[in-house]
Enzyme design. Structure first.
Site, short mmCIF file in Angstrom:
data_model
loop_
_atom_site.label_atom_id
_atom_site.label_comp_id
_atom_site.label_asym_id
_atom_site.label_seq_id
_atom_site.Cartn_x
_atom_site.Cartn_y
_atom_site.Cartn_z
N LYS A 288 37.09 35.18 44.12
CA LYS A 288 36.85 36.44 43.37
C LYS A 288 35.27 37.07 43.27
CE LYS A 288 39.06 34.83 39.73
NZ LYS A 288 39.12 33.37 40.24
N THR A 289 34.69 35.95 42.58
CA THR A 289 33.16 36.54 42.50
C THR A 289 32.32 36.85 43.80
OG1 THR A 289 33.33 35.06 40.28
CG2 THR A 289 31.04 35.74 41.16
N ASP B 247 33.75 41.49 36.59
CA ASP B 247 34.40 40.16 36.92
C ASP B 247 35.02 39.42 35.63
OD1 ASP B 247 34.74 38.00 38.74
OD2 ASP B 247 32.72 37.05 38.58
N GLU B 248 35.85 38.54 35.92
CA GLU B 248 36.28 37.74 34.66
C GLU B 248 37.00 38.84 33.66
OE1 GLU B 248 36.09 34.34 34.44
OE2 GLU B 248 34.48 33.90 35.50
N GLN C 52 42.74 31.49 33.20
CA GLN C 52 41.41 31.40 32.76
C GLN C 52 40.88 32.11 31.49
OE1 GLN C 52 38.47 30.17 35.84
NE2 GLN C 52 39.82 30.83 37.28
#
Ligand code: ATP
Ligand code: MG
Length: 714
Positions: free
Chosen positions: A33-34, A216-217, A247
């Site tokens: 993803k990152t 992100d996240e 997460q």
């Protein structure tokens, strides 16, 4: 461009090459993803998108630095804005401070500054703290800000005792911050969200200024962050978010899983990409992670596969106590370095609370293993550094009352607590900053002439220092240390405190100033320096170029990866933490925290428990975490003769009963789980959208989704 797309999987490529319109990348740990975010920024630039129209929000400053370097390699040229939400907001607020009643040189209070301010607000609001502690009040107000609840809204809505007390303190606290021209961490987000809501034209301008936003996240955003991102993506809905609901580990800080779960409803035109190949871990590690997380009720199953080699089985080890655990782990690491040619930086030891790192540190040190503890704020929390910082804060912002109170009699100059109290009261009554009160000292009743002279001398010192405000930071700091005779003061006081490192720390601080000047030849203002210091996050001290073993909390490990991971203290009361066990939501969040820890490992993973655990001098029998029972025990390699299946059967009587909760005071990790959930989220988000005058059609769509959702629930 070849370099940008080379080696990406089909689905990664789809995500990277999607430029316009909303994009949701929903995938498990280690699936890239990152990496996709990074490559997508580079791809957009290669396709002609102007870097100045892109903003990428990361969870830590370190993640932003890494991303910047990588994008710079893939698509050299003008830099893209990258940083945390807090930094993003701090910079916006710097420009538009007057819109929320601040001026541009506003200060950011750190946690201990806010604590001071809160103490004063509680006293001024004249409420009783016998049923609601200052910590509770602080936490209620903080969570209100994270949900964009203003003081007025809270006053009219609070009926429960604790809330009612907090509701009285909240407006006083906010007024004090405004008078001090200061914000706390929550305010950075809160002010910006409210500012966007109240200023439609500005919102639109910024919406086009940041045409492309990447987060992100995203699973760990709270409502304030949601509202900011939403506010900047209404006219240009080129918003790309990545996340993994499994997460989400910041519920205690107001993070709301619904932000990611509802993304497809918030942005009906979304393109959703799922990544299923894990590049990080061995199949052994992935299976353990998957088995564990399957026990959460509130989740959607995701399947991850990997082509990585099978690797070693995951180890579950039992030690007698925390000292043996620390020694055992240090021995193993030392051995792997000696025999297998591994490097110290290949290892990380993760724990639920900072307090557990102490024995680990000792064991590492005695074996000569280089290590680092990720706790970036620590340096700036040292007394001498806080003193000097407080001077700098006051020079930058004469209204900074917390700083004033810290330095008015440091070094000691004959100004007693009573005098300070009188200055404070005068300031409260007249709604002026305390420095102004000090200037008016001869008008204040009850301050002896002698004390008044000392106060005036302090004001004169202050005025001398302020004249230097625009010198380089190094010059300013050296002048400050000289004028206040600060080192002589330290020498005198360190004789009793046996703390000879204080002067060394002052030198280190000056070096930091020199470095800052070097990095900011043009824009190295005092303000910018203070902002940088204020926003240092836990993980920022982490330097992976350093060849050291890393010790850190599970929370800080988010987004990172290491070849070998040790997770210590997988015990009842620690993980799950005693304060999270009362609610299902809290318990599931602890399970996710362990999941995050497990999925940091690339090749090797060990989980450990002790029979006895000593924390802060208190030794108690320890019980394995119930989460261990949820792992595929047959696949694990169980080490130590004392470890047999019975130990992990969830029968408290089999091992002398569960210990009572540890109930440890732990600065960062208090888990106050917010259960107010979807209703608050939806109504506030809708209110926000209404305020932003969303197009009718979209509002109708939202209302329809909401109905569908409540139908599903019932
Ligand atoms: P987390 O959920 O833990 O944040 P993530 O989904 O962000 O994980 P990344 O950190 O981006 O995952 O990637 C995990 C590892 O896999 C990194 O080392 C990354 O370089 C590597 N990786 C990802 N995609 C690929 C690929 N297509 N080819 C080679 N390596 C890859
Ligand atoms: Mg990541």
């Amino acid at each position: 461009m070849d370099a940008i797309l080379k080696g990406l999987t089909e689905s990664q490529t789809q995500a990277v090459t999607h430029i316009d319109g909303p994009l949701l990348i929903l995938a498990g740990p280690g699936s890239g993803k990152t990496r996709v975010v990074t490559h997508r920024i580079a791809y957009m630039i290669s396709q002609g998108v102007s870097p100045s129209q892109i903003a990428a929000v990361t969870f830590t400053n370190k993640a932003a630095d890494e991303m910047r370097t990588r994008v710079g390699q893939l698509a050299p040229g003008k830099p893209v804005w990258m940083g945390t939400f807090h930094r993003f907001c701090a910079q916006l607020l710097r420009r538009y401070a007057p819109l929320v009643g601040l001026s541009e040189n506003y200060s950011i209070y750190d946690t201990s500054d806010s604590k001071q301010a809160m103490k004063r607000a509680i006293a001024a609001a004249n409420v009783s703290t016998s049923h609601t502690s200052p910590e509770q009040i602080t936490s209620i107000i903080s969570s209100a800000k994270n949900r964009l609840v203003t003081p007025e809204m809270m006053l009219s809505a609070s009926s429960r005792t604790g809330d009612a007390v907090a509701a009285k303190v909240y407006p006083v606290y906010q007024q004090q911050l405004l008078t001090a021209n200061a914000v706390d961490f929550d305010d950075l987000l809160f002010h910006v969200a409210i500012m966007l809501r109240n200023n439609p034209e500005l919102r639109q301008d910024l919406d086009s200024r940041f045409r492309y936003i990447l987060v992100d996240e995203y699973q760990d955003t709270n409502l304030a962050q949601y509202a900011i991102v939403r506010g900047l993506s209404i006219n240009n809905a080129n918003l790309a978010v990545t996340g993994d609901p499994d997460q989400s580990i910041y519920g205690w800080r107001g993070a709301d899983l619904n932000n990611i779960l509802d993304f497809e409803k918030d942005y009906p035109a979304v393109k959703t990409v799922r990544l299923e190949q894990n590049y990080r871990s061995t199949p052994n590690i992935l299976r353990v992670a998957d088995q564990l997380i399957r026990h959460n009720q509130k989740r959607k199953q995701k399947d991850l596969y990997t082509h990585n080699p099978e690797g070693d089985p995951v180890v579950l080890r039992m030690y007698e106590d925390g000292y043996q655990e620390a020694d055992g782990i240090a021995d193993e690491i030392a051995n792997a370095i000696r025999v297998e040619g591994m490097r110290p930086r290949d290892f990380a030891v993760l724990c639920r609370m900072n307090a557990l790192t102490r024995s680990l540190e000792h064991s590492m040190r005695s074996r000569g293993l280089p290590y680092q503890i990720i706790n970036g704020v620590e340096f700036y929390q040292r007394k001498e550094i806080k003193d000097l910082l407080a001077y700098l804060h006051l020079i930058n912002n004469p209204n900074h009352d917390v700083a004033f109170q810290r330095v008015v009699n440091v070094p000691t100059r004959g100004i007693g607590a009573k005098t300070v109290e009188r200055l404070r009261r005068y300031a409260d009554v007249n709604q002026v900053p305390m420095l102004q009160a000090a200037r008016d000292v001869y008008q204040i009743e009850g301050i002896a002439k002698r004390s008044a002279t000392f106060v005036t001398r302090f004001v004169e010192l202050y005025d001398r220092l302020s004249k230097k405000a625009s010198a380089t930071l190094e010059d300013l700091l050296r002048y400050l240390v000289d004028e206040t005779k600060y080192e002589a003061f330290l020498e005198k006081s360190s004789v009793d405190q046996q703390d000879s490192s204080a002067i060394g720390n002052v030198d280190e601080f000056i070096s930091a100033a020199v470095e800052f000047d070097r990095q900011h030849p043009e824009d190295g203002t005092l303000e910018a320096f203070l902002e940088q210091v204020a926003l240092v996050a836990d993980t920022d001290a982490f330097e992976d170029s350093d060849d050291r073993v890393t010790l850190m909390t599970l929370h800080a490990a988010k987004g990172l990866e290491f070849p070998c991971i040790y997770i210590v203290g997988v015990e009842q009361g620690l993980l799950p933490h005693s304060r999270s066990m009362d609610t299902d939501a809290g318990f599931e969040e602890e399970r996710r925290l362990l999941f995050v820890g497990i999925t940091r490992a690339m090749q090797r993973l060990q989980l450990s428990v002790c029979k006895r655990r000593t924390v802060r001098g208190d030794t108690r029998p320890a019980v394995p975490s119930p989460f261990l029972n949820e792992l595929p025990l047959d696949e694990l390699k169980k080490v130590e003769s004392t470890v047999d299946r019975d130990w992990f059967d969830d029968d408290p009587d089999a091992h002398g009963g569960y210990p009572e909760s540890w109930d440890l005071p732990d600065e960062g990790d208090a888990s106050s789980v917010d259960d107010s959930g979807p209703t608050v989220h939806e109504s506030a988000a809708t209110a926000y959208d209404e305020a932003c005058q969303l197009p009718e059609a979209e509002l109708a769509e939202m209302a329809a989704t909401k109905k569908r959702k409540s139908a599903q629930v019932s």
